[in-house]
Structure formats: structure tokens, C-alpha cells
Design a protein around this motif. Structure first.
Motif, PDB file in Angstrom:
ATOM      1  N   UNK A   1       1.732 -14.923   6.152  1.00 52.43           N
ATOM      2  CA  UNK A   1       2.955 -14.160   5.952  1.00 52.43           C
ATOM      3  C   UNK A   1       3.522 -14.349   4.546  1.00 52.43           C
ATOM      4  N   UNK A   2       3.103 -15.420   3.869  1.00 54.51           N
ATOM      5  CA  UNK A   2       3.563 -15.693   2.506  1.00 54.51           C
ATOM      6  C   UNK A   2       2.557 -15.233   1.459  1.00 54.51           C
ATOM      7  N   UNK A   3       1.432 -14.699   1.890  1.00 52.85           N
ATOM      8  CA  UNK A   3       0.375 -14.237   0.980  1.00 52.85           C
ATOM      9  C   UNK A   3       0.901 -13.069   0.140  1.00 52.85           C
ATOM     10  N   UNK A   4       0.689 -13.153  -1.175  1.00 54.16           N
ATOM     11  CA  UNK A   4       1.181 -12.111  -2.088  1.00 54.16           C
ATOM     12  C   UNK A   4       0.555 -10.754  -1.744  1.00 54.16           C
ATOM     13  N   UNK A   5      -0.718 -10.729  -1.429  1.00 57.88           N
ATOM     14  CA  UNK A   5      -1.405  -9.491  -1.078  1.00 57.88           C
ATOM     15  C   UNK A   5      -0.791  -8.892   0.208  1.00 57.88           C
ATOM     16  N   UNK A   6      -0.592  -9.737   1.203  1.00 59.09           N
ATOM     17  CA  UNK A   6      -0.003  -9.281   2.453  1.00 59.09           C
ATOM     18  C   UNK A   6       1.408  -8.753   2.226  1.00 59.09           C
ATOM     19  N   UNK A   7       2.199  -9.469   1.457  1.00 57.23           N
ATOM     20  CA  UNK A   7       3.580  -9.059   1.195  1.00 57.23           C
ATOM     21  C   UNK A   7       3.616  -7.714   0.456  1.00 57.23           C
TER      22      UNK A   7
END
Length: 132
Positions: free
Chosen positions: A116-122
Motif C-alpha cells: 500500500x506504500x509502494x510508489x508504483x501502486x500509489x
């Protein structure tokens, strides 16, 4: 009863189906068995083929309405059009499923402690939020 006729129980049993399935398919316009004077259903060899076609269609992901279209049209071009339409819809679902699998694969392989903190995911999540 003629040897080329089947009761609802005999036909259902031949395919390992409950009898209510054949009755449902009749209600949906997929099967049209003949009736005895007493109102009992009598299926013919052509109905055996239709049951096989219905089962094949269901295995291919066709809905009952699509199967009815294929079985009831007298136009071979319309049957082929139904196949093309279903193929296109299936191709779209496969593409969507592959995209979902890729997104899940990235989340699983993400080196962040919490995806949930992954830059790609965000970034992908932010793209889904409509402008306000």
C-alpha cells in the motif's frame, strides 16, 4: 414409447443432469420436446444433440440467451456472428484478467514492506481517482 424417444429422466440421466435442468432449458426456449396425450415430455435424437450443444456452449462461456440464439436462428451467418461476438468478449475478459494478474504479480513482488506504500501502486491508485 418408441425406442428413439426419451423421457425427461432418461435424457437427463444420459448426461448426468438433474431433470429440472432440462425443464429449465425448455422454459428458456432451448429445448422443445414433444408431449404425449398425457402431457409427458418425449425427447428425440435431435434433442440429444441439442443437449450436447447446450453443454458445449456453457463450457465455452455462452449464456443461455446466446445459446438460444445459436440454436433457434436459421441463418448460419447469424450463428457465426454470435461466435465472433462471444470471441471478442472473451478476448476482452482475458486481457482484463492478464492485466489484473500483472498488477497482482507486481504487488506480490514489491520490495516495499507494505504494498500500500509502494510508489508504483500509489501512482496507479491516484490515476483511478476522478478529478474533483
Amino acid at each position: 414409447m418408441k425406442s428413439s424417444e426419451y423421457t425427461v429422466g432418461e435424457l437427463a440421466g444420459r448426461f448426468g443432469l438433474p431433470t429440472n435442468v432440462l425443464r429449465h432449458w425448455e422454459a428458456e426456449g432451448l429445448l422443445t420436446p414433444e408431449r404425449t396425450a398425457g402431457g409427458q415430455r418425449r425427447y428425440r435424437k435431435s434433442d440429444v444433440v441439442k443437449v450436447a450443444l447446450i453443454l458445449q456452449g456453457k463450457e465455452l462461456g455462452f449464456g443461455l440467451a446466446e445459446i438460444r440464439r445459436v440454436l433457434t436462428t436459421g441463418d448460419p451467418a447469424d450463428r457465426r456472428a454470435a461466435l465472433r461476438e462471444h470471441h471478442a468478449a472473451l478476448t476482452k475478459r482475458i486481457e482484463e484478467a492478464e492485466a489484473a494478474r500483472a498488477a497482482l504479480g507486481h504487488a506480490i513482488a514489491c520490495t516495499s514492506d507494505d504494498f500500500l506504500e509502494c510508489a508504483h501502486f500509489r501512482r496507479r491508485l491516484a490515476e483511478r481517482i476522478p478529478p474533483g
